[in-house]
Design a protein around this motif. Structure first.
Motif, mmCIF file in Angstrom:
data_model
loop_
_atom_site.group_PDB
_atom_site.id
_atom_site.type_symbol
_atom_site.label_atom_id
_atom_site.label_comp_id
_atom_site.label_asym_id
_atom_site.label_seq_id
_atom_site.Cartn_x
_atom_site.Cartn_y
_atom_site.Cartn_z
ATOM 1 N N GLN A 7 0.815 -1.210 0.000
ATOM 2 C CA GLN A 7 0.000 0.000 0.000
ATOM 3 C C GLN A 7 0.851 1.263 0.000
ATOM 4 O O GLN A 7 0.578 2.219 -0.737
ATOM 5 N N ARG A 8 1.909 1.256 0.785
ATOM 6 C CA ARG A 8 2.776 2.433 0.849
ATOM 7 C C ARG A 8 3.508 2.652 -0.474
ATOM 8 O O ARG A 8 3.733 3.787 -0.893
ATOM 9 N N MET A 9 3.864 1.565 -1.143
ATOM 10 C CA MET A 9 4.483 1.699 -2.461
ATOM 11 C C MET A 9 3.514 2.275 -3.480
ATOM 12 O O MET A 9 3.900 3.058 -4.353
ATOM 13 N N ARG A 10 2.254 1.914 -3.378
ATOM 14 C CA ARG A 10 1.253 2.469 -4.293
ATOM 15 C C ARG A 10 1.101 3.973 -4.088
ATOM 16 O O ARG A 10 0.968 4.738 -5.039
ATOM 17 N N PHE A 11 1.106 4.388 -2.827
ATOM 18 C CA PHE A 11 1.028 5.820 -2.539
ATOM 19 C C PHE A 11 2.200 6.565 -3.185
ATOM 20 O O PHE A 11 2.020 7.631 -3.781
ATOM 21 N N VAL A 12 3.405 5.985 -3.035
ATOM 22 C CA VAL A 12 4.591 6.627 -3.593
ATOM 23 C C VAL A 12 4.504 6.707 -5.103
ATOM 24 O O VAL A 12 4.761 7.753 -5.701
ATOM 25 N N LYS A 13 4.149 5.600 -5.736
ATOM 26 C CA LYS A 13 4.073 5.582 -7.198
ATOM 27 C C LYS A 13 3.050 6.584 -7.711
ATOM 28 O O LYS A 13 3.278 7.293 -8.698
ATOM 29 N N GLN A 14 1.905 6.658 -7.057
ATOM 30 C CA GLN A 14 0.877 7.614 -7.459
ATOM 31 C C GLN A 14 1.381 9.048 -7.355
ATOM 32 O O GLN A 14 1.152 9.868 -8.251
ATOM 33 N N ALA A 15 2.093 9.344 -6.258
ATOM 34 C CA ALA A 15 2.611 10.701 -6.074
ATOM 35 C C ALA A 15 3.708 11.012 -7.087
ATOM 36 O O ALA A 15 3.766 12.115 -7.635
ATOM 37 N N VAL A 16 4.609 10.057 -7.333
ATOM 38 C CA VAL A 16 5.695 10.253 -8.299
ATOM 39 C C VAL A 16 5.133 10.555 -9.682
ATOM 40 O O VAL A 16 5.609 11.450 -10.389
ATOM 41 N N ASP A 17 4.111 9.814 -10.084
ATOM 42 C CA ASP A 17 3.524 10.008 -11.411
ATOM 43 C C ASP A 17 2.717 11.297 -11.509
ATOM 44 O O ASP A 17 2.697 11.956 -12.551
ATOM 45 N N ALA A 18 2.042 11.676 -10.420
ATOM 46 C CA ALA A 18 1.131 12.821 -10.476
ATOM 47 C C ALA A 18 1.841 14.158 -10.347
ATOM 48 O O ALA A 18 1.413 15.150 -10.939
ATOM 49 N N LEU A 19 2.930 14.232 -9.595
ATOM 50 C CA LEU A 19 3.478 15.559 -9.268
ATOM 51 C C LEU A 19 4.182 16.280 -10.427
ATOM 52 O O LEU A 19 3.946 17.503 -10.563
ATOM 53 N N PRO A 20 5.026 15.793 -11.224
ATOM 54 C CA PRO A 20 5.721 14.505 -11.201
ATOM 55 C C PRO A 20 7.097 14.671 -10.556
ATOM 56 O O PRO A 20 7.600 15.774 -10.408
ATOM 57 N N ILE A 21 7.699 13.548 -10.189
ATOM 58 C CA ILE A 21 9.056 13.523 -9.644
ATOM 59 C C ILE A 21 9.981 12.943 -10.712
ATOM 60 O O ILE A 21 9.789 11.802 -11.137
ATOM 61 N N ARG A 22 10.955 13.717 -11.167
ATOM 62 C CA ARG A 22 11.814 13.297 -12.268
ATOM 63 C C ARG A 22 13.174 12.805 -11.776
ATOM 64 O O ARG A 22 13.617 13.137 -10.684
ATOM 65 N N SER A 23 13.824 12.026 -12.642
ATOM 66 C CA SER A 23 15.173 11.566 -12.358
ATOM 67 C C SER A 23 16.171 12.526 -12.996
ATOM 68 O O SER A 23 15.817 13.341 -13.844
ATOM 69 N N TYR A 24 17.429 12.424 -12.574
ATOM 70 C CA TYR A 24 18.466 13.284 -13.141
ATOM 71 C C TYR A 24 18.919 12.784 -14.509
ATOM 72 O O TYR A 24 19.042 13.571 -15.456
ATOM 73 N N ASN A 25 19.123 11.503 -14.636
ATOM 74 C CA ASN A 25 19.634 10.940 -15.888
ATOM 75 C C ASN A 25 18.616 11.033 -17.016
ATOM 76 O O ASN A 25 18.983 11.225 -18.176
ATOM 77 N N LEU A 26 17.323 10.909 -16.680
ATOM 78 C CA LEU A 26 16.254 10.992 -17.673
ATOM 79 C C LEU A 26 15.239 12.023 -17.194
ATOM 80 O O LEU A 26 14.210 11.693 -16.602
ATOM 81 N N PRO A 27 15.506 13.301 -17.436
ATOM 82 C CA PRO A 27 14.678 14.369 -16.862
ATOM 83 C C PRO A 27 13.228 14.387 -17.348
ATOM 84 O O PRO A 27 12.394 15.050 -16.732
ATOM 85 N N ASP A 28 12.935 13.682 -18.427
ATOM 86 C CA ASP A 28 11.565 13.630 -18.928
ATOM 87 C C ASP A 28 10.819 12.391 -18.441
ATOM 88 O O ASP A 28 9.665 12.171 -18.835
ATOM 89 N N VAL A 29 11.478 11.599 -17.622
ATOM 90 C CA VAL A 29 10.889 10.345 -17.149
ATOM 91 C C VAL A 29 10.776 10.383 -15.628
ATOM 92 O O VAL A 29 11.684 10.843 -14.938
ATOM 93 N N ALA A 30 9.649 9.882 -15.110
ATOM 94 C CA ALA A 30 9.466 9.826 -13.657
ATOM 95 C C ALA A 30 10.512 8.899 -13.041
ATOM 96 O O ALA A 30 10.849 7.860 -13.614
ATOM 97 N N THR A 31 11.023 9.289 -11.899
ATOM 98 C CA THR A 31 12.043 8.470 -11.249
ATOM 99 C C THR A 31 11.500 7.090 -10.899
ATOM 100 O O THR A 31 10.331 6.927 -10.529
ATOM 101 N N GLN A 32 12.349 6.106 -11.032
ATOM 102 C CA GLN A 32 11.994 4.737 -10.669
ATOM 103 C C GLN A 32 12.767 4.263 -9.435
ATOM 104 O O GLN A 32 12.617 3.122 -9.013
#
Length: 335
Positions: A7-32
């Protein structure tokens, strides 16, 4: 445990996709690169203490980060924010003052429902904070009490960061306990099967984080923190995170003010204080960033630290800032 992790992982994934939270190496892709870490190589069980972490682009703005902590990590709203900084290489406090500091810090955090914020490194004053939390957690283990402690640090400066990447660790033992927990849940709680089912990302979300050898220009994470924000700019320079840390602390004060008027918002900002325990040039940069964000600073020191700063002319900017902001020295003598 499996249900809670999923459940906590689902919360994180939802927030990462919605905000969004980006990675440094791939700035157009949500961090994994996010999930849980544990600090040994033993099987995962109900007694395993986990910390949550996420790797973010250093260019992520403070408002997005604070929203992530609320939506992704579901951190409870604090009544006070306590930011701690201080000595790492120059840290030198007597056993007596260590005990006073640890007890006082935890007592203040618990009684005020506070968030603790540090650099997250396993050294100096941050290590003292971790030990204080561990002692508190042990004494209250029957009640499951904990204090949110958030490490805001540099991904590049984090020793062993390769253990926290987004690739499934097929050789780790950490999932055997999780799978057995899932099996038990399926056998005895069929009605909650859908809530327990995990996808591939969930199934490998718990990483072993064990740093066996110290590395130059890197530091491992302090294992008693509950959460880590690890910012990546492709460099191994922890000082690059300091301006964003100050902004995150500043914006954290605005939690629960989104729907208020400007006048009401000014009256309902969460209180914040930065506590400085000894330290050197990096600590001075940290509190200068805090003062520029109108964060009051309390300096806890022994006699030698002021002499150290004056000798190197490090206090000039602090003294100028203290004339405009809330700033005070607490003088402890080790009698």
């Amino acid at each position: 445990m499996a249900t809670e992790i999923a459940q906590r992982m689902r919360f994180v994934k939802q927030a990462v996709d919605a905000l969004p939270i980006r990675s440094y190496n791939l700035p157009d892709v949500a961090t994994q690169q996010y999930g849980f870490m544990k600090y040994d190589e033993n099987e995962l069980d109900s007694n395993t203490r986990l910390s949550q972490y996420i790797r973010l682009n250093l260019e992520t703005n403070a408002e997005t980060v604070v929203k992530f902590m609320q939506q992704g990590w579901r951190l409870p709203t604090p009544d006070l924010i306590i930011s701690i900084t201080g000595g790492a290489k120059q840290f030198d406090m007597s056993a007596r003052l260590r005990k006073i500091f640890q007890r006082g810090l935890v007592a203040a955090a618990v009684t005020t429902n506070a968030w603790l914020i540090t650099a997250g490194t396993n050294t100096g004053v941050v290590k003292e904070v971790g030990e204080a939390l561990n002692n508190y957690r042990y004494k209250n283990r029957k009640h499951g009490l904990d204090v949110p402690c958030i490490g805001i640090g540099s991904w590049g400066y984090t020793a062993g960061n390769e253990q926290l990447d987004d690739q499934p660790n097929l050789n780790s033992t950490n999932m055997s306990g999780l799978k057995s927990t899932r099996s038990f849940t399926r056998q005895n709680q069929n009605q909650t099967l859908h809530a327990v089912r995990m996808d591939i990302a969930d199934e490998y979300c718990v990483k072993n984080y064990v740093v066996k050898e110290k590395k130059k220009k890197q530091c491992d994470l302090e294992p008693n923190h509950t959460h880590f924000l690890l910012f990546d700019d492709g460099l191994v320079k922890p000082e690059n995170v300091l301006p964003l840390r100050a902004e995150i602390e500043k914006y954290s004060r605005k939690i629960n003010t989104d729907t208020k008027t400007e006048e009401a918002t000014a009256e309902t900002l969460l209180p914040i204080v930065m506590v400085l325990v000894e330290g050197g040039p990096s600590s001075i940069k940290t509190i200068c960033q805090a003062l520029e964000s109108n964060t009051p600073v309390v300096v806890i020191k022994q006699w030698n630290i002021r002499k150290y700063w004056f000798k190197r002319r490090r206090l000039v900017r602090l003294q100028e800032a203290s004339q405009k902001h809330d700033f005070d020295f607490l003088k402890f003598r080790d009698n």
